[in-house]
Design an enzyme around this catalytic site. Structure first.
Site, PDB file in Angstrom:
ATOM      1  N   GLU A 176       0.919  -1.395  -0.286  1.00  0.00           N
ATOM      2  CA  GLU A 176      -0.087  -0.523   0.196  1.00  0.00           C
ATOM      3  C   GLU A 176       1.346   1.009  -0.242  1.00  0.00           C
ATOM      4  O   GLU A 176       1.222   1.837   1.386  1.00  0.00           O
ATOM      5  CB  GLU A 176      -1.419  -0.023   1.454  1.00  0.00           C
ATOM      6  CG  GLU A 176      -1.752   1.243   0.980  1.00  0.00           C
ATOM      7  CD  GLU A 176      -2.418   1.453   2.805  1.00  0.00           C
ATOM      8  OE1 GLU A 176      -3.426   2.062   2.427  1.00  0.00           O
ATOM      9  OE2 GLU A 176      -2.289   0.445   3.582  1.00  0.00           O
ATOM     10  N   LYS A 213      -2.850  -2.211  -2.865  1.00  0.00           N
ATOM     11  CA  LYS A 213      -4.202  -1.382  -2.271  1.00  0.00           C
ATOM     12  C   LYS A 213      -3.814   0.243  -2.799  1.00  0.00           C
ATOM     13  O   LYS A 213      -2.580   0.689  -2.248  1.00  0.00           O
ATOM     14  CB  LYS A 213      -3.995  -1.588  -0.731  1.00  0.00           C
ATOM     15  CG  LYS A 213      -4.974  -0.271  -0.347  1.00  0.00           C
ATOM     16  CD  LYS A 213      -5.504  -0.906   1.490  1.00  0.00           C
ATOM     17  CE  LYS A 213      -6.706   0.328   1.263  1.00  0.00           C
ATOM     18  NZ  LYS A 213      -6.966  -0.535   2.970  1.00  0.00           N
TER      19      LYS A 213
END
Length: 298
Positions: A176, A213
């Site tokens: 992420e 993400k």
């Protein structure tokens, strides 16, 4: 579900991943949003007990099932807790929801326009414990604030280094590198991040996969090459500060990307609600995020 079944559900499931991983620094804000103000607890343990009960209430809700919520990301304390006597990962799996664990320990101070992850000296032990509890994968967050290629390259390099450590334990990493949606150079950040991620993915070994993400891009479709990359199991999006309606509209513009929302999922829930009100509010949020994840606009 065994590992292969969990992987299949995450790869092809028509739903989204709930982010129930608010940690120490963000817990008071999350509790305030839930209607529990500072002063309602006298110690850190009591504070974490309150946020755990919020998460347990979500998990036990009739609205929270594996039909639309295919996965959930947990804070370490939540993973180690239980729902009505059942360990949280097992409670999720019983509802058809694949468990993940947040592994990062927060962010370093900004340098070169980014915030790298702090060191994780106990990561191997956490991964071993998570694996034993039936957790499928992990999530690790960095932040990109401006379009500095050196900084963004450093974020991606660190993310993939930790990702390889996760893979060595037989778990699936969610990488992420969040782009700050308030950045003045957000579109440029998206473009540099795409380039650096593609280089890192192309350098992975045959058969290895990660998840990504990402912040919703300025230009819809920017991350299509990542969605279609053979080393990417799934691309999910964070809400990044958008309110749920706007986040879902932006999400629906990006084919192949599903949600992994936290604040946008929880924003209408309150501790003072009756169980019926709570379930109805949570169900409405789940339905809206599910539509944004599965019904895409042209």
């Amino acid at each position: 579900m065994n590992y292969a079944e969990m992987k299949s559900k995450i790869a092809a499931g028509q739903g989204f991943i709930a982010a129930l991983d608010q940690s120490g620094g963000s817990t008071p804000k999350a509790l305030a949003g839930y209607g529990i103000e500072a002063g309602a607890w006298n110690s850190e343990e009591e504070m974490f007990g309150l946020i755990h009960e919020m998460r347990a209430r979500i998990i036990r809700s009739a609205a929270f099932t594996g039909e639309k919520v295919i996965g959930a990301i947990l804070f370490e304390r939540t993973m180690d807790g239980d729902v009505d006597g059942t360990p949280v990962p097992a409670a999720l799996l019983a509802k058809g929801v694949v468990p993940f664990i947040k592994i990062d320990k927060g962010l370093e101070d900004e340098a070169n326009g980014v915030q790298l992850m702090k060191p994780m000296p106990t990561l191997d032990a956490l991964l071993e414990r998570s694996n034993a509890l039936g957790v499928f994968g992990t999530k690790e967050r960095s932040v990109i604030n401006s379009a500095n290629r050196d900084g963004i390259a450093a974020v991606v390099a660190q993310q993939f280094e930790v990702g390889r450590q996760v893979l060595s334990h037989g778990m699936m990493p969610i990488i992420e590198p969040e782009v700050n949606i308030k950045s003045d150079t957000r579109a440029e950040c998206d473009a540099i991040l795409l380039d650096e991620l593609l280089k890192a993915l192309d350098g992975m070994a045959e058969g290895e996969e990660v998840m990504l993400k990402l912040s919703l891009p300025v230009v819809p479709g920017t991350f299509d090459p990542l969605v279609n990359h053979p080393r990417v199991l799934r691309v999910v999006a964070l809400s990044g500060g958008y309110k749920r309606p706007e986040a879902c509209v932006e999400l629906a513009k990006n084919k192949g990307i599903i949600a992994s929302f936290s604040r946008a999922l929880l924003e209408d829930l309150r501790a003072q609600m009756s169980d019926a009100e709570f379930d109805a509010s949570l169900g409405a949020a789940i339905d809206e995020i599910h539509r944004g994840s599965t019904v895409k606009t042209a």
